[in-house]
Design a protein around this motif. Structure first.
Motif, short mmCIF file in Angstrom:
data_model
loop_
_atom_site.label_atom_id
_atom_site.label_comp_id
_atom_site.label_asym_id
_atom_site.label_seq_id
_atom_site.Cartn_x
_atom_site.Cartn_y
_atom_site.Cartn_z
N ARG A 54 27.54 -14.30 -59.49
CA ARG A 54 27.66 -14.08 -57.62
C ARG A 54 25.62 -15.16 -57.39
NH1 ARG A 54 31.13 -12.02 -54.61
NH2 ARG A 54 30.00 -11.12 -51.84
N ARG A 55 24.79 -14.04 -58.58
CA ARG A 55 23.12 -14.46 -58.07
C ARG A 55 23.49 -15.86 -58.40
NH1 ARG A 55 18.93 -12.58 -61.71
NH2 ARG A 55 18.39 -10.72 -60.15
N LEU A 56 23.71 -16.95 -59.13
CA LEU A 56 24.15 -18.21 -59.44
C LEU A 56 24.51 -18.91 -58.29
CD1 LEU A 56 23.67 -18.72 -63.77
CD2 LEU A 56 21.38 -19.37 -61.64
N THR A 57 25.43 -18.53 -57.96
CA THR A 57 26.53 -19.42 -56.47
C THR A 57 25.74 -19.17 -55.12
OG1 THR A 57 27.98 -19.19 -58.28
CG2 THR A 57 28.64 -19.42 -56.37
N TRP A 58 25.41 -18.39 -55.43
CA TRP A 58 23.87 -17.67 -54.08
C TRP A 58 23.31 -18.53 -54.56
CZ3 TRP A 58 19.44 -15.23 -53.67
CH2 TRP A 58 19.02 -15.13 -52.80
N ILE A 87 18.21 -13.08 -46.80
CA ILE A 87 18.25 -12.98 -48.51
C ILE A 87 18.31 -11.58 -48.65
CG2 ILE A 87 16.75 -13.60 -50.25
CD1 ILE A 87 15.95 -15.49 -48.07
N GLU A 88 17.91 -10.88 -48.14
CA GLU A 88 17.70 -8.75 -48.59
C GLU A 88 18.78 -8.98 -49.20
OE1 GLU A 88 15.30 -7.68 -49.94
OE2 GLU A 88 13.52 -7.72 -49.75
N GLN A 89 20.00 -9.11 -47.26
CA GLN A 89 21.44 -8.42 -47.29
C GLN A 89 22.07 -8.59 -48.50
OE1 GLN A 89 23.22 -9.24 -43.62
NE2 GLN A 89 24.70 -9.37 -44.58
N VAL A 90 22.37 -9.95 -48.83
CA VAL A 90 22.94 -10.52 -49.84
C VAL A 90 22.52 -10.74 -51.83
CG1 VAL A 90 23.21 -12.05 -50.91
CG2 VAL A 90 23.22 -12.79 -48.01
N ARG A 91 20.98 -10.33 -51.74
CA ARG A 91 20.86 -10.04 -52.69
C ARG A 91 21.19 -8.21 -53.32
NH1 ARG A 91 14.33 -10.20 -54.82
NH2 ARG A 91 13.44 -8.54 -53.50
N ARG A 92 21.63 -7.77 -52.48
CA ARG A 92 21.87 -6.05 -52.35
C ARG A 92 22.93 -5.92 -53.13
NH1 ARG A 92 19.85 -4.88 -47.66
NH2 ARG A 92 21.98 -4.44 -46.62
N ASP A 93 24.00 -7.28 -53.50
CA ASP A 93 25.36 -7.61 -53.96
C ASP A 93 25.06 -6.48 -55.52
OD1 ASP A 93 26.46 -7.58 -52.19
OD2 ASP A 93 27.06 -9.53 -52.19
N TRP A 94 23.96 -7.52 -56.42
CA TRP A 94 23.28 -7.12 -58.27
C TRP A 94 22.07 -6.83 -57.84
CZ3 TRP A 94 23.93 -12.30 -55.34
CH2 TRP A 94 22.43 -13.07 -54.35
N ARG A 95 21.16 -6.43 -57.23
CA ARG A 95 20.18 -5.80 -57.40
C ARG A 95 20.69 -3.84 -56.91
NH1 ARG A 95 15.38 -7.68 -57.58
NH2 ARG A 95 14.73 -9.46 -58.18
#
Length: 338
Positions: free
Chosen positions: A284-288, A330-338
Motif C-alpha cells: 500500500r505504501r509503495l503503490t501510493w 499525506i499525513e491522512q493517507v499514511r495513517r493506513d500503514w502507520r
C-alpha cells in the motif's frame, strides 16, 4: 467534425475497413467518445459493439510497436478472466495514426459509485489474479521480485519530487516514507511467499464500468503485467486513486477498504489470499508512492503530457495533484500503514 488531436479519422476509417468483418464499415459509423483519461482517445464503431482505442502517448515510455504489442497481448490474455473487453484487432502505426490503434469489444455500463460498487471491483480483480499463468510471460513484464521492481519504479519517479511545487513539510513527509520503504520496515518475514499473478496496475475505480447485474469490467489494460496482487488492492482503494476520476471522486473509510479486501479474499483461492494478505501494508505504501511520484510529474508538466485534454478534466487533474501533495493529505493517507 473536427479532427481529434493526434490522429486522423479518415486514416482510422481506412485502416478499420482493412480488418476482417469491417470492410463494409461506413465512415459515419465512427463516433468519437468523450475523453476520460490522459493516454488514449476512443472511437465507438456504431452498430458493431466495438471501440477503437487510439494511444495519445505511452505512459510506459515505449515505442509505438512495442506499446501496441503489449496491449494486444494484455487484452488477449485477460479475456479469460471474463471481466475485460475482448480483443478484436490491431491497427499498425502509419500516416494519420502515428501510434496505431487497437480494436476491442465495447462494454456497456456506468461509472462505479463508491462504496456500493467496490465489492464488484474486488471480484473483477480477483478474476484477473486467479487466472492460470501463461506458458511464457513475454511480451508482458514479469519481474521475479515484483516488490523490488515496484520500489525501483518509485526510485526512478522520485526525481519528480525535486521539481514539484511542494511545501517543506510535504518534502519532509515524503522523504520519511521513501526512507522507510527503502529499508523495508513494513515487509513481512523473508520466508513469506511472494505471489506472482496477472495484475491490472492502473486499476483506479474510474477504469471500471459496472454492467448488467452489477458486474464490474476493467477497461484500461495498457499497464497489465505480472506482479503482486496486493498492489492492485492498494491502487483500487487508495485516496489518490478513488479521487482520480472526476466521475467517481469518492473516499473510502478504513472499514470500507477492509470490506473490499475481504470481498477479494472470498473470490480467490484460499492459498492465494493467505500469501497476499501479509503484504498489504508494505505494498500500500509503495503503490501510493508510485502514484504520488507520477502526480508530482503531472504537477510539473501535465499540460505537455496530454495536449488537447478538455479543460475541465485538466483542471480536475491539477487540483487532484495539488490536493494529494499537501502535507495534511499525506499525513491522512499514511495513517493506513502507520
Amino acid at each position: 467534425m473536427s479532427e481529434p488531436l493526434g490522429f486522423s479519422m479518415a486514416a482510422l476509417h481506412a485502416a478499420l475497413i482493412r480488418l476482417p468483418r469491417l470492410a463494409d464499415l461506413s465512415a459515419d459509423a465512427l463516433e468519437p467518445m468523450p475523453l476520460k483519461g490522459v493516454a488514449h482517445d476512443h472511437v465507438r464503431l456504431r452498430g458493431r459493439r466495438l471501440v477503437a482505442r487510439i494511444p495519445r502517448w505511452s505512459q510506459l515510455g515505449l515505442d509505438a510497436w512495442t506499446a501496441l504489442d503489449r496491449q494486444a497481448a494484455a487484452f488477449r490474455r485477460a479475456e479469460m478472466s471474463g471481466h475485460t473487453p475482448r480483443f478484436a484487432g490491431l491497427i499498425p502505426p502509419g500516416e494519420g495514426l502515428p501510434l496505431g490503434a487497437l480494436v476491442v469489444g465495447e462494454v456497456e455500463g456506468r461509472t462505479p459509485v463508491l462504496p456500493g460498487d467496490i465489492p464488484a471491483i474486488a471480484r473483477a480483480l480477483a478474476a484477473l489474479h486467479r487466472m492460470a499463468p501463461p506458458d511464457f510471460y513475454e511480451p508482458l513484464p514479469a519481474p521475479p521480485d515484483p516488490v523490488a521492481a515496484l520500489l525501483a519504479q518509485v526510485e526512478r519517479q522520485a526525481a519528480w519530487f525535486d521539481n514539484a511545487p511542494l511545501s517543506t513539510e510535504a518534502r519532509v513527509l515524503i522523504a520519511e516514507e521513501l526512507a522507510a520503504a527503502r529499508v523495508g520496515d513494513l515487509l513481512p518475514p523473508p520466508e513469506t511467499p511472494m505471489p506472482l499473478t496477472a495484475v491490472g496496475v492502473d486499476v483506479h475505480p474510474g477504469n471500471f464500468l459496472i454492467g448488467d447485474h452489477g458486474k464490474a469490467w476493467f477497461t484500461d489494460l495498457e499497464k497489465l503485467q505480472y506482479g503482486h496482487p496486493a498492489s492492485d488492492l492498494a491502487h483500487a482503494s487508495l485516496y489518490t486513486s478513488t479521487r482520480w476520476d472526476p466521475a467517481v471522486n469518492a473516499e473510502l473509510a478504513p472499514e470500507e477498504v477492509d470490506a473490499f479486501v475481504a470481498a477479494w479474499a472470498m473470490a480467490v483461492p484460499g492459498d492465494l489470499a493467505d500469501e497476499v494478505l501479509p503484504w498489504l501494508k508494505s505494498l500500500r505504501r509503495l503503490t501510493w508512492l508510485r502514484t504520488l511520484s507520477w502526480m508530482a510529474r503531472w504537477s510539473v508538466e501535465g499540460a505537455s503530457l496530454s495536449p488537447g485534454m478538455p479543460e475541465g478534466l485538466r483542471a480536475h487533474m491539477d487540483a487532484h495533484a495539488t490536493d494529494i501533495l499537501r502535507p495534511e493529505r499525506i499525513e491522512q493517507v499514511r495513517r493506513d500503514w502507520r
